[in-house]
Scaffold this motif. Structure first.
Motif, PDB file in Angstrom:
ATOM      1  N   PHE A 148       5.612 -18.278  -6.176  1.00 14.14           N
ATOM      2  CA  PHE A 148       5.727 -17.519  -7.402  1.00 14.14           C
ATOM      3  C   PHE A 148       4.707 -16.319  -7.357  1.00 14.14           C
ATOM      4  O   PHE A 148       5.092 -15.317  -7.712  1.00 14.14           O
ATOM      5  CB  PHE A 148       5.533 -18.247  -8.748  1.00 14.14           C
ATOM      6  N   GLY A 149       3.489 -16.694  -7.055  1.00 17.16           N
ATOM      7  CA  GLY A 149       2.484 -15.516  -6.899  1.00 17.16           C
ATOM      8  C   GLY A 149       2.703 -14.679  -6.161  1.00 17.16           C
ATOM      9  O   GLY A 149       2.439 -13.348  -6.119  1.00 17.16           O
ATOM     10  N   THR A 150       3.131 -15.078  -4.907  1.00 13.85           N
ATOM     11  CA  THR A 150       3.692 -14.066  -3.725  1.00 13.85           C
ATOM     12  C   THR A 150       4.473 -13.139  -4.210  1.00 13.85           C
ATOM     13  O   THR A 150       4.365 -11.770  -3.834  1.00 13.85           O
ATOM     14  CB  THR A 150       4.166 -14.814  -2.671  1.00 13.85           C
ATOM     15  N   LEU A 151       5.775 -13.586  -4.772  1.00 18.27           N
ATOM     16  CA  LEU A 151       6.682 -12.590  -5.340  1.00 18.27           C
ATOM     17  C   LEU A 151       6.355 -11.692  -6.544  1.00 18.27           C
ATOM     18  O   LEU A 151       6.664 -10.589  -6.663  1.00 18.27           O
ATOM     19  CB  LEU A 151       7.974 -13.449  -5.784  1.00 18.27           C
ATOM     20  N   LEU A 152       5.554 -12.443  -7.234  1.00 15.51           N
ATOM     21  CA  LEU A 152       4.981 -11.576  -8.331  1.00 15.51           C
ATOM     22  C   LEU A 152       4.019 -10.246  -8.153  1.00 15.51           C
ATOM     23  O   LEU A 152       4.177  -9.292  -8.622  1.00 15.51           O
ATOM     24  CB  LEU A 152       4.047 -12.497  -9.525  1.00 15.51           C
ATOM     25  N   ARG A 153       3.560 -10.484  -6.894  1.00 13.97           N
ATOM     26  CA  ARG A 153       2.366  -9.282  -6.374  1.00 13.97           C
ATOM     27  C   ARG A 153       3.426  -8.255  -5.919  1.00 13.97           C
ATOM     28  O   ARG A 153       2.680  -7.105  -5.906  1.00 13.97           O
ATOM     29  CB  ARG A 153       1.813  -9.867  -5.296  1.00 13.97           C
ATOM     30  N   TYR A 154       4.800  -8.617  -5.816  1.00 17.79           N
ATOM     31  CA  TYR A 154       5.567  -7.409  -5.545  1.00 17.79           C
ATOM     32  C   TYR A 154       5.763  -6.549  -6.794  1.00 17.79           C
ATOM     33  O   TYR A 154       5.955  -5.144  -6.486  1.00 17.79           O
ATOM     34  CB  TYR A 154       7.150  -7.620  -5.145  1.00 17.79           C
ATOM     35  N   LEU A 155       5.517  -7.073  -8.017  1.00 15.43           N
ATOM     36  CA  LEU A 155       5.820  -6.190  -8.954  1.00 15.43           C
ATOM     37  C   LEU A 155       4.719  -5.893  -9.816  1.00 15.43           C
ATOM     38  O   LEU A 155       4.870  -4.960 -10.535  1.00 15.43           O
ATOM     39  CB  LEU A 155       6.640  -7.294  -9.837  1.00 15.43           C
ATOM     40  N   ASP A 254      12.350 -11.957 -12.934  1.00 19.95           N
ATOM     41  CA  ASP A 254      13.251 -11.096 -13.377  1.00 19.95           C
ATOM     42  C   ASP A 254      12.647 -10.350 -14.432  1.00 19.95           C
ATOM     43  O   ASP A 254      12.928  -9.126 -14.655  1.00 19.95           O
ATOM     44  CB  ASP A 254      14.536 -11.771 -13.969  1.00 19.95           C
ATOM     45  N   ALA A 255      12.100 -10.941 -15.439  1.00 20.87           N
ATOM     46  CA  ALA A 255      11.518 -10.218 -16.544  1.00 20.87           C
ATOM     47  C   ALA A 255      10.654  -9.463 -16.350  1.00 20.87           C
ATOM     48  O   ALA A 255      10.257  -8.195 -17.054  1.00 20.87           O
ATOM     49  CB  ALA A 255      10.976 -11.364 -17.759  1.00 20.87           C
ATOM     50  N   VAL A 256       9.456  -9.654 -15.378  1.00 24.43           N
ATOM     51  CA  VAL A 256       8.603  -8.674 -15.020  1.00 24.43           C
ATOM     52  C   VAL A 256       9.197  -7.255 -14.519  1.00 24.43           C
ATOM     53  O   VAL A 256       8.682  -6.413 -14.550  1.00 24.43           O
ATOM     54  CB  VAL A 256       7.590  -9.390 -14.273  1.00 24.43           C
ATOM     55  N   GLY A 257      10.059  -7.804 -13.297  1.00 26.68           N
ATOM     56  CA  GLY A 257      10.554  -6.643 -12.637  1.00 26.68           C
ATOM     57  C   GLY A 257      11.409  -5.790 -13.370  1.00 26.68           C
ATOM     58  O   GLY A 257      11.500  -4.595 -13.283  1.00 26.68           O
ATOM     59  N   PRO A 261       7.692  -0.317 -14.702  1.00 26.51           N
ATOM     60  CA  PRO A 261       8.187   0.854 -14.143  1.00 26.51           C
ATOM     61  C   PRO A 261       7.582   0.889 -12.810  1.00 26.51           C
ATOM     62  O   PRO A 261       8.087   1.917 -11.879  1.00 26.51           O
ATOM     63  CB  PRO A 261       7.910   2.017 -15.154  1.00 26.51           C
ATOM     64  N   GLN A 262       6.445   0.709 -12.414  1.00 30.38           N
ATOM     65  CA  GLN A 262       5.774   0.873 -11.161  1.00 30.38           C
ATOM     66  C   GLN A 262       6.108  -0.435 -10.007  1.00 30.38           C
ATOM     67  O   GLN A 262       5.664  -0.188  -9.014  1.00 30.38           O
ATOM     68  CB  GLN A 262       4.216   0.579 -11.341  1.00 30.38           C
ATOM     69  N   ALA A 263       7.044  -1.270 -10.430  1.00 30.85           N
ATOM     70  CA  ALA A 263       7.473  -2.171  -9.775  1.00 30.85           C
ATOM     71  C   ALA A 263       7.951  -1.569  -8.367  1.00 30.85           C
ATOM     72  O   ALA A 263       7.838  -2.344  -7.115  1.00 30.85           O
ATOM     73  CB  ALA A 263       8.164  -3.349 -10.184  1.00 30.85           C
ATOM     74  N   VAL A 264       9.182  -0.721  -8.457  1.00 36.36           N
ATOM     75  CA  VAL A 264       9.640  -0.133  -7.050  1.00 36.36           C
ATOM     76  C   VAL A 264       8.727   0.503  -6.326  1.00 36.36           C
ATOM     77  O   VAL A 264       8.870   0.182  -5.276  1.00 36.36           O
ATOM     78  CB  VAL A 264      10.841   0.950  -7.890  1.00 36.36           C
ATOM     79  N   GLN A 265       7.720   1.219  -6.606  1.00 41.89           N
ATOM     80  CA  GLN A 265       6.889   1.886  -5.868  1.00 41.89           C
ATOM     81  C   GLN A 265       5.973   0.762  -5.327  1.00 41.89           C
ATOM     82  O   GLN A 265       5.543   0.925  -4.201  1.00 41.89           O
ATOM     83  CB  GLN A 265       6.012   2.873  -6.796  1.00 41.89           C
ATOM     84  N   ARG A 266       5.515  -0.053  -5.829  1.00 41.19           N
ATOM     85  CA  ARG A 266       4.554  -1.262  -5.538  1.00 41.19           C
ATOM     86  C   ARG A 266       5.488  -2.088  -4.277  1.00 41.19           C
ATOM     87  O   ARG A 266       4.810  -2.153  -3.225  1.00 41.19           O
ATOM     88  CB  ARG A 266       4.310  -2.140  -6.494  1.00 41.19           C
ATOM     89  N   ALA A 267       6.809  -2.307  -4.637  1.00 43.78           N
ATOM     90  CA  ALA A 267       7.432  -3.204  -3.704  1.00 43.78           C
ATOM     91  C   ALA A 267       7.544  -2.228  -2.359  1.00 43.78           C
ATOM     92  O   ALA A 267       7.538  -2.650  -1.036  1.00 43.78           O
ATOM     93  CB  ALA A 267       8.707  -3.562  -4.134  1.00 43.78           C
ATOM     94  N   GLY A 268       7.935  -0.993  -2.576  1.00 42.42           N
ATOM     95  CA  GLY A 268       8.123  -0.147  -1.527  1.00 42.42           C
ATOM     96  C   GLY A 268       6.914  -0.087  -0.314  1.00 42.42           C
ATOM     97  O   GLY A 268       6.944   0.135   0.670  1.00 42.42           O
ATOM     98  N   ASP A 269       5.562   0.110  -1.308  1.00 46.47           N
ATOM     99  CA  ASP A 269       4.199   0.217  -0.546  1.00 46.47           C
ATOM    100  C   ASP A 269       4.092  -1.224   0.315  1.00 46.47           C
ATOM    101  O   ASP A 269       3.788  -1.196   1.477  1.00 46.47           O
ATOM    102  CB  ASP A 269       3.169   0.089  -1.419  1.00 46.47           C
TER     103      ASP A 269
END
Length: 286
Positions: A148-155, A254-257, A261-269
């Motif tokens: 959970f924490g690993t995927l949450l760090r994408y967001l 899903d709720a956090v993502g 608004p910064q999730a897309v940029q963070r995941a891209g990084d």
């Protein structure tokens, strides 16, 4: 037991000492005898007897028997389930179907009983990305919490998954009221739950916001949590399913993502660096 405590008539000061003893010590004090309860709470035998009657029991002995049954039902071990012939179907009994049926049953039960307002409140907490977030679990819950924490760090940033309990004190040093602590605790022997209990108590003393995910609606940890999410994990299988916890984690992702608004940029990084490190297969060229 905790439900009875919450709905009981007002306690006297002496009876409140007995109530505190059980609230602080369950489930490990479920087998305490009358002398031990009196010594630990400082109450007299007459006070403990009145306390038992206020909870709806005829006497302390009836209270003790009820607590013993609760402890055996909620905190039995996989080895004990195996010894008593718990559900472990043979391959000829469609083992795969049996395990998926159990998981589906518990996921559906969780969906029906889970409080939507509570889920929304917890989701909003996780969306407050400026607040440090600490994730904690023990035993078999730790790998799922790490996932959970690993995927949450994408967001979002500022996510700490607590490692072994010997390092928890270092990880939470400096905690303030800005922090959020999310802990997952499932039915098992009391001893492994003590770190969760200590962490939630420490967080409350620091003014941090606490969240508990548990399969026990009467968990003694509830009193230290500002927000509670209850998932199902029943059945008589030797190893009870954690499928509802996994689904709940993914719903929170899903709720956090959907709200950050910064999730897309963070995941891209993150994925850009993965590409640099050779973590992904090369993309086909146009």
């Amino acid at each position: 037991m905790l439900h009875r405590l919450a709905s009981a008539p007002p306690f006297t000061r002496a009876e409140s000492l007995v109530a505190d003893f059980y609230e602080d010590g369950l489930p490990q004090v479920a087998l305490a005898n009358l002398r031990q309860v009196c010594e630990a709470s400082g109450a007299s035998t007459a006070t403990v007897a009145r306390f038992a009657r206020k909870l709806g029991f005829a006497d302390f002995r009836a209270l003790s028997r009820a607590l013993h049954r609760e402890a055996l039902a909620d905190l039995d071990r996989p080895g004990e389930r195996l010894a008593r012939g718990a559900s472990m179907p043979s391959a000829g009994q469609h083992m795969l179907d049996s395990r998926f049926d159990l998981a589906l049953t518990q996921v559906e039960a969780t969906c029906e009983q889970l409080s939507v307002p509570a889920f929304e409140r917890v989701s909003m907490l996780l969306q407050e990305v400026e607040r440090p977030l600490v994730l904690a679990a023990v035993a078999s819950g730790r790998p799922l919490m790490t996932y959970f924490g690993t995927l949450l760090r994408y967001l979002r940033g500022q996510v700490t998954v607590l490692p072994g309990t010997d390092q928890w004190a270092h990880a939470v040093a400096g905690m303030t009221s800005r922090w959020v602590v999310l802990a997952a605790a499932f039915d098992r022997d009391p001893l492994p739950m003590l770190p969760i209990h200590a962490l939630l108590r420490f967080a409350r003393r620091r003014g941090a916001t606490t969240v508990l995910i548990t399969n026990r609606p009467d968990s003694p940890l509830l009193r230290d949590a500002d927000h509670v999410l209850v998932v199902a994990a029943g059945g008589d299988a030797v190893f009870r399913t954690r499928a509802p916890l996994l689904v709940l984690f993914e719903a929170l992702l899903d709720a956090v993502g959907s709200a950050e608004p910064q999730a897309v940029q963070r995941a891209g990084d993150i994925e850009e660096l993965f590409d640099t490190l050779g973590g992904y297969l090369p993309r086909p060229q146009d």
